[in-house]
Design a protein around this motif. Structure first.
Motif, PDB file in Angstrom:
ATOM      1  N   SER A 341       1.228  -1.284   0.297  1.00  0.00           N
ATOM      2  CA  SER A 341       0.347  -0.194  -0.132  1.00  0.00           C
ATOM      3  C   SER A 341       1.239   1.346   0.521  1.00  0.00           C
ATOM      4  N   THR A 342       0.075   2.241  -0.538  1.00  0.00           N
ATOM      5  CA  THR A 342       1.094   3.854  -0.701  1.00  0.00           C
ATOM      6  C   THR A 342       0.652   4.930   0.625  1.00  0.00           C
ATOM      7  N   ASN A 343       1.720   5.574   0.736  1.00  0.00           N
ATOM      8  CA  ASN A 343       1.199   6.592   2.675  1.00  0.00           C
ATOM      9  C   ASN A 343       2.416   7.856   1.668  1.00  0.00           C
ATOM     10  N   THR A 344       1.087   9.171   1.612  1.00  0.00           N
ATOM     11  CA  THR A 344       2.865  10.103   0.745  1.00  0.00           C
ATOM     12  C   THR A 344       3.133  10.343   2.469  1.00  0.00           C
ATOM     13  N   ILE A 346       4.529   9.182   5.453  1.00  0.00           N
ATOM     14  CA  ILE A 346       6.101   8.540   5.498  1.00  0.00           C
ATOM     15  C   ILE A 346       6.938   8.803   4.910  1.00  0.00           C
ATOM     16  N   SER A 347       8.078   9.856   4.711  1.00  0.00           N
ATOM     17  CA  SER A 347       8.995  10.199   4.240  1.00  0.00           C
ATOM     18  C   SER A 347       9.564   9.141   2.700  1.00  0.00           C
ATOM     19  N   SER A 348       9.914   8.544   3.045  1.00  0.00           N
ATOM     20  CA  SER A 348      10.574   6.669   2.013  1.00  0.00           C
ATOM     21  C   SER A 348       9.536   6.758   1.021  1.00  0.00           C
ATOM     22  N   MET A 349       8.496   6.799   1.240  1.00  0.00           N
ATOM     23  CA  MET A 349       7.467   6.670   0.439  1.00  0.00           C
ATOM     24  C   MET A 349       6.365   8.131   0.112  1.00  0.00           C
ATOM     25  N   SER A 350       7.066   9.418  -0.113  1.00  0.00           N
ATOM     26  CA  SER A 350       6.657  10.476  -0.392  1.00  0.00           C
ATOM     27  C   SER A 350       6.167  10.182  -1.871  1.00  0.00           C
ATOM     28  N   ASN A 351       6.709   9.939  -2.588  1.00  0.00           N
ATOM     29  CA  ASN A 351       6.719   9.958  -4.073  1.00  0.00           C
ATOM     30  C   ASN A 351       5.386   8.410  -4.566  1.00  0.00           C
ATOM     31  N   GLY A 352       5.042   8.344  -4.299  1.00  0.00           N
ATOM     32  CA  GLY A 352       4.019   7.190  -4.358  1.00  0.00           C
ATOM     33  C   GLY A 352       4.641   5.996  -4.409  1.00  0.00           C
TER      34      GLY A 352
END
Length: 791
Positions: A341-344, A346-352
């Motif tokens: 799943s995605t979660n922008t 979170i810093s490491s997942m901010s780009n999708g």
């Protein structure tokens, strides 16, 4: 928020609370000198649905003597034929040559070592589930399997005396129940913690006296805990947090592991020692995730996330916690993003980017008011998800408290998911009394104009040791933020309880278990159903046909934001009275009764869906509330499974409004004609007076046409002042007579342009000397119109 809490009041430090059901002083329990002696034996799980393994005695002795060796063993089930042949082998060994026994065993053992080395089971550290009947396979990070003995697992018993403080999750019509506490007989005080694993089928209709409940194998991996939470995606369950047994005492394991249950393969997967990630309003990241108990949990499958808010830590949640050290209450919120799943935020997942196979964790500590002193620590509350308002919806925190203070529910904590920020929102109406351990679910109107939160039960912990359980049911309607107490008088209710779970499906609230105090001996089967539309406790769960796997309203089924469990839900009449609208929605109260000053409730709106009747027509329903709140507007409302048809009140109102518009236009037109006709009358009177003053021989031809007062009577088709035929002549004679007597000269006659009698009549009316009236214009506007057109 300090004024929304209640203190114990004696000023003394609160006693440590063992659980929310039984108050104990942890200071009086044993010290931590022997805390490590109670640690559970280390176990390793192999592939099996119904088996577990434990270290053999020889391994234990080797470990205690400090031998630096590893034994590699082969798993052989206890009921395998190999076990039976052992005795025969030992008997035949007397007649076999030593080389004939050792050589084949050596060859087989060497081949096994080679296969084991290249096997994917140990090619890398991690968890592997094999086969449709797979259990748990845990591979140590050093890539070596440990020899173990076989131990059978049994199916979970479905018949208990009481059950409470368990974890539950609802996926695709199956309700999963895990762990908690249960008794087999009244007054049982010890050995109540368990790792029971059950399912309740909500795709079938059943009576509450014989629910379709089934026992699954008790898992060997996940611990026996209560007061944790069971998150769920659409294909997995995730067990987080919980409290370990206190009677007998069991020390929590370390480090923490998240346990995942893969529904399709019926297997448990262990995610060991997770750490947090940095992100919006969270800690810097890299911290070890720890167990917490008695927090408020919620799953948002549409976003692929689970949340756990507040709770506590003590010796029964955290390894190494000294018994004499007081309990610590939490006000942060842990967020778990499901694998894939995605979660922008979170810093490491901010780009999708998507979360890896172990998911992603975030500890939210500084979200708006959360960082201030006014944001209270709490445990034993509930979280509820409401779609809309913010970009990803909002969470509401209800109830809960500590040993000393409890949250009142006249002010609700609101969490904006998208911005990771907390706000507060006052409520309207009489609010429920403070309590801990209720349960709550949410149902959405078909058109989404309102979301109604149902909160049931709970208990008051003060005074300590004399808890009082509740059996009342309250509805918090959103966006009005107004409390409504459901009237269940005269109904057969489940009885007061706390520590139960609630889940929503097919517009019904399913209640499982609950602590019922000491007055009730047993509560079997302890499953109850509440009809959320009719506000009634019913004797059976009724499955509805036509719902999808997420059980959303039909109007919301194609939208991922639709609220799960609301299929077939109709807004109760008691709620309609407060917020307006009808059974399918159309709420006219569209904002909080107490105006929101900041956050998503001040700037956002609910998600509105188009609702159609069974014939495909869109039906509009609007009505004004009879009490509470303000607001404007209406929206669409009706569905194939709800009341449909034309709204008679709306049609009547439209017809009346149309008629009033027509009448107003007619009156305006008549007023215009009357003013014109009156002006013409005054002009003619003025001209007649000037003509009388000037004499009959001056300019009469110019003013009155071709004829004159002297010879007009002798000309055919001409009018004169003394016509002697017909009613007009009589009226003219009377007018002339009156005029002479009053000093007003008689009005000369107008010669007609043609021989039209209607024109003559209308013109004659103007010349009769009678002032026109507004009523006359209303009664015969055509004649007045001809007069002004003639002029």
């Amino acid at each position: 928020m300090a004024d929304t809490q209640r203190s114990v009041g004696d000023g003394s430090p609160p006693a440590g609370r063992l659980s929310y059901f039984k108050e104990l002083d942890v200071d009086e329990t044993s010290d931590d000198t022997n805390i490590n002696a109670t640690r559970p034996q280390r176990r390793v799980r192999f592939k099996s649905k119904s088996d577990i393994f434990e270290m053999s005695d020889s391994d234990t002795e080797a470990a205690s003597s400090g031998e630096d060796r590893v034994k590699i063993g082969v798993w052989v089930p206890a009921d395998s034929p190999t076990t039976t042949t052992k005795a025969n082998t030992s008997t035949k060994s007397r007649i076999l040559q030593p080389w004939s026994r050792v050589f084949p065993v050596t060859i087989v053992f060497a081949i096994f070592l080679i296969l084991l080395h290249i096997s994917p089971l140990v090619s890398k550290a991690g968890t592997v589930a094999i086969g449709a009947e797979a259990g748990v396979i845990r591979v140590p990070r050093d890539g070596v399997l440990v020899e173990a003995d076989l131990d059978k697992r049994e199916d979970t018993p479905t018949v208990v005396c009481t059950r409470w403080a368990h974890q539950s999750a609802l996926v695709n019509g199956t309700l999963y129940i895990y762990g908690g506490q249960a008794t087999q007989e009244p007054q049982q005080a010890n050995n109540t913690w368990n790792n029971d694993f059950l399912t309740l089928d909500l795709t079938k209709t059943w009576n509450i006296g014989s629910p379709t409940i089934s026992g699954l194998p008790q898992p060997s991996g996940p611990p026996a805990v209560s007061l944790g939470y069971l998150w769920n995606s659409l294909d997995s369950l995730f067990l987080y947090g919980g409290e370990y047994s206190s009677a007998p005492t069991e020390t929590p394991t370390a480090p923490f592991s998240l346990w995942e249950y893969a529904i399709s393969s019926s297997s448990w997967i262990q995610h060991s020692n997770p750490t947090t990630s940095s992100g919006t309003n969270s800690d810097p990241g890299g911290a070890a995730v720890q167990d917490v108990a008695e927090g408020a949990g919620i799953t948002i499958p549409e976003l692929g996330r689970g949340y756990y808010f507040g709770g506590h830590q003590d010796p029964y949640t955290t390894a190494g916690w000294a018994q004499w050290f007081p309990r610590v209450y939490i006000k942060s919120m842990i967020e778990f993003t499901f694998p894939g799943s995605t979660n922008t935020a979170i810093s490491s997942m901010s780009n999708g980017q998507t979360a890896g196979s172990d998911g992603a964790w975030r500890n939210i500590t500084q979200g708006g008011i959360q960082g201030g002193d006014g944001f209270p620590e709490r445990a034993d509350g509930v979280l509820v998800y409401v779609p809309g308002y913010g970009a990803e919806g909002i969470l509401l925190g209800l109830a809960g408290g500590t040993n000393a203070t409890f949250d009142q529910m006249n002010v609700i904590d609101v969490y904006d998911v998208a911005s990771s920020t907390w706000y507060t929102q006052p409520t309207n109406g009489s609010s429920p009394s403070y309590r801990v351990d209720p349960c709550a679910v949410a149902f959405s109107a078909a058109d989404g104009s309102s979301t109604n939160i149902y909160m049931y039960g709970g208990q008051d912990l003060i005074p300590a040791g004399q808890q009082v359980q509740y059996d009342d049911l309250w509805i918090l309607t959103i966006p009005a933020f107004t409390w409504i107490k459901a009237d269940t008088s005269g109904q057969s209710t489940p009885g007061p309880r706390a520590g139960h779970t609630c889940n929503a499906w097919d517009a019904q609230m399913v209640v499982v278990g609950g602590y019922v105090g000491q007055n009730q001996s047993c509560d079997y089967p302890g499953i109850y159903v509440f009809d959320a539309s009719e506000l009634k406790w019913v004797n059976q769960f009724t499955t509805l046909t036509g719902s999808d796997t997420e059980d959303q309203q039909e109007s919301q089924s194609k939208n991922t934001t639709g609220l799960t469990g609301s299929y077939g839900y109709q807004v109760p009449a008691a709620v309609q009275v407060v917020i307006g609208g009808a059974a399918t929605g159309g709420a006219t109260v569209t904002a909080p009764a107490v105006t929101a000053t900041a956050g998503p409730l001040a700037t956002g709106k609910p998600i509105i869906y188009t609702v159609t009747a069974s014939n495909g027509a869109t039906v509009t329903e609007t009505a004004s509330p009879q009490g509470g709140g303000g607001g404007t507007g209406g929206t669409t409302g009706s569905s194939s499974n709800a009341k449909s048809g034309p709204n008679i009140a709306a049609i009547v109102a439209g017809v009346i409004a149309g008629l009033l518009f027509i009448v107003c236009c007619y009156l305006g037109f008549c007023a215009y004609v009357y003013r014109r006709q009156l002006q013409l009358y005054k002009n003619h009177v003025a001209m007649s007076q000037r003509a009388a003053v000037a004499g009959p021989n001056e300019k009469t031809a110019f003013m009155f046409g071709r004829g004159s007062t002297e010879n007009s009577s002798s000309r055919p088709g001409k009018y004169s002042t003394d016509q002697s035929s017909g009613p007009s002549a009589n009226r003219s004679s009377a007018l002339n007579s009156s005029s002479h007597e009053s000093g007003v000269p008689p009005m000369p006659s107008l010669g007609p342009v043609g021989g039209n009698s209607t024109t003559n009549s209308s013109t004659e009316d103007l010349m009769t000397g009678v002032e026109p009236s507004f009523v006359g214009v209303l009664l015969n506007p055509r004649r007045s119109l001809r007069v002004i057109n003639r002029d």
